[in-house]
Scaffold this motif. Structure first.
Motif, PDB file in Angstrom:
ATOM      1  N   ALA A   1       1.044  -1.461   0.001  1.00 58.63           N
ATOM      2  CA  ALA A   1       0.424  -0.250   0.049  1.00 58.63           C
ATOM      3  C   ALA A   1       0.923   1.563   0.022  1.00 58.63           C
ATOM      4  CB  ALA A   1      -0.547  -0.215   1.153  1.00 58.63           C
TER       5      ALA A   1
ATOM      6  N   ILE B   1      -5.457   5.240   1.860  1.00 53.42           N
ATOM      7  CA  ILE B   1      -5.747   3.836   2.888  1.00 53.42           C
ATOM      8  C   ILE B   1      -7.165   3.999   3.665  1.00 53.42           C
ATOM      9  CG2 ILE B   1      -5.048   2.911   5.294  1.00 53.42           C
ATOM     10  CD1 ILE B   1      -2.094   2.973   3.998  1.00 53.42           C
TER      11      ILE B   1
ATOM     12  N   VAL C   1      -2.650  -3.153   8.416  1.00 55.00           N
ATOM     13  CA  VAL C   1      -1.760  -1.979   6.740  1.00 55.00           C
ATOM     14  C   VAL C   1      -0.485  -2.944   6.543  1.00 55.00           C
ATOM     15  CG1 VAL C   1      -1.099  -0.183   5.270  1.00 55.00           C
ATOM     16  CG2 VAL C   1      -3.233  -0.465   6.350  1.00 55.00           C
TER      17      VAL C   1
END
Length: 491
Positions: free
Chosen positions: A195, A216, A232
């Motif tokens: 990410a 996010i 994450v």
């Protein structure tokens, strides 16, 4: 998510077979050990250029592993986590093949990120130097298009992994379609893979920008609306992890693995204690994963001090290489196509010189640290470095990605360490004190980690000079002591 121990595994590499076989193993040989399973990529194909992290079709289960009904059935007995690969997809995907065939006339043109989209006026040397990239070479790959045209596409990791334009409507639709597929098939949590690289902006490092946090946030909300939690996955400066933790459901504690190794190597718990007093509590703890042992997570960055100094990190890495008899060196750095040493590829067991006691202490520390613990399949069974696989594949991370089968599991379960490990897992799962308040005290070579929940309490005590460790449990008006040395039949 239940606050119990979870398993991280590839379906085929643990079972030697498929999803149904994994379900059978979890209900037989590994029964009642894991409340949740992080299924590493099971999408088509599982044997691309990056072990499933380069999906041709992110919504298709590789037929060699089964189908979505098999995944759904597995999820009826365990909370399932799956990877949402947000940064890229395979160059062999129908979407990118359409782009190669039709160029800008393809309905999927906007799905992919080109250099021109981020740098419409051209990429200056100054901007190029700012881009953070973990692999050697350029982060762009030139592909030929119709009418004698070509374009430079972002390929952050390999030229088979084409970066997605997550800001485009097509990019957003792509990710939501995957989320909906997950939601329909008992996936309760997603791991946002890579990410940190997903958002690119001219004049920046193109890594973990303010806009990345916004992305996010938006993706996490979309997942939450479908009943899915988010984890994450970002290797970065330790303060960044603390910031991220405030904005998502879960974050990895990637600082823990190297700090535990450092503590055992130096017989000094100071750095670990400092970290666990400030670490996020909404975290997933690991010692090993399908990736290497993170180093960047504890080091200095941009002039700011790390949890360990550069000298301490050098000593940590050298000790791993010595303990593994040089095997980790064959799989790390340039050997793993990494531009810098941000991970060491090695099994955690070999990093500790195959010491059953040190490894059991490391696992006990993990289970007592704040967060929900995950155990990698190779780590569960104390697997050694897979040097034969590494020599065949020349993929550095394959050193810790062995292929096992039911017979191999059966043999591993008979090892003293694995038996002791299972007892630790059961203790972590069944003691309600772990739902209470955490405290930690250390005096260099000694460590006390405690949990207290109403009248229930549990404490881990470790002395690295005397090489002894035990757990004190107080519950239901009774107390008992479990010696880790006795668990291994060492006393």
């Amino acid at each position: 998510m239940k606050n119990n121990v979870q398993l991280i595994t590839y379906i085929d590499r643990l079972t030697g077979s498929d999803t149904k076989t994994l379900n059978n193993i979890l209900n037989d040989q590994l029964a009642d050990l894991f409340s949740g399973i992080h299924l590493l990529p099971f999408y088509y194909p599982i044997d691309g250029s990056d072990a499933g992290f380069d999906p041709i079709d992110h919504t298709q289960v590789d037929s060699r592993l089964g189908n979505w009904n098999d995944i759904k059935a597995l999820g009826e007995g365990h909370e399932l986590m799956a990877d949402l690969i947000v940064n890229h997809m395979s160059a062999k995907s129908k979407e990118f093949q359409s782009v190669l065939q039709y160029g800008k006339e393809s309905p999927y043109w906007d799905l992919f990120l080109t250099k021109d989209k981020v740098f419409p006026g051209g990429l200056s040397k100054s901007d190029a130097d700012k881009i953070y990239r973990p692999r050697p070479g350029s982060c762009f790959t030139n592909f030929a298009l119709p009418n004698n045209e070509s374009a430079d596409f972002w390929t952050t990791f390999t030229d088979n992994q084409i970066d997605i334009d997550i800001t485009s409507d097509k990019g957003k639709e792509y990710l939501i379609r995957i989320l909906k597929t997950f939601s329909e098939n008992n996936i309760k949590m997603i791991r946002l893979d890579a990410a940190g690289y997903a958002l690119k902006k001219a004049g920046t490092s193109c890594f973990m920008l303010d806009e990345t946090f916004e992305f996010i946030d938006e993706l996490s909300k979309a997942a939450n609306d479908l009943g899915i939690e988010t984890l994450v996955e970002i290797h970065s400066y330790y303060q960044t992890q603390i910031e991220i933790a405030q904005r998502v459901d879960r974050v990895y504690d990637f600082a823990l693995p190297p700090l535990v190794l450092h503590s055992i190597f130096t017989k000094d718990f100071s750095a670990l204690t400092k970290w666990l007093n400030i670490s996020p509590k909404n975290c997933i703890t690991v010692l090993d994963t399908h990736d290497g042992i993170g180093i960047i997570d504890v080091g200095p960055m941009n002039g700011k001090p790390g949890l360990l100094s550069n000298d301490e990190i050098d000593n940590l890495v050298k000790t791993i290489h010595v303990n593994s008899a040089g095997e980790s060196q064959k799989a790390t750095g340039a050997a793993a196509s990494n531009v810098d040493l941000y991970q060491v590829n090695c099994t955690y067991y070999d990093a500790l010189g195959q010491s059953d006691f040190d490894y059991l202490v490391a696992r006990a520390i993990q289970f007592f640290a704040p967060g929900t613990p995950q155990v990698y399949y190779a780590g569960l069974l104390a697997e050694k470095n897979a040097m034969e696989l590494l020599s065949k594949s020349n993929v550095g991370r394959d050193i810790n990605r062995p292929y096992l089968d039911s017979a191999g599991i059966e043999a591993a379960l008979k090892k003293p360490f694995t038996k002791a490990m299972i007892e630790l897992i059961q203790l972590r799962n069944n003691c309600t004190a772990f739902n209470g308040e955490f405290s930690i005290v250390s005096e260099k070579s000694t460590l006390k980690m405690s949990w207290k929940n109403k009248q229930q309490s549990i404490r881990l005590m470790v002395d690295l000079v005397e090489n002894i460790a035990h757990i004190e449990i107080n519950e239901d008006n009774s107390s008992r002591i479990i010696s880790l040395n006795n668990l291994l039949n060492l006393s």
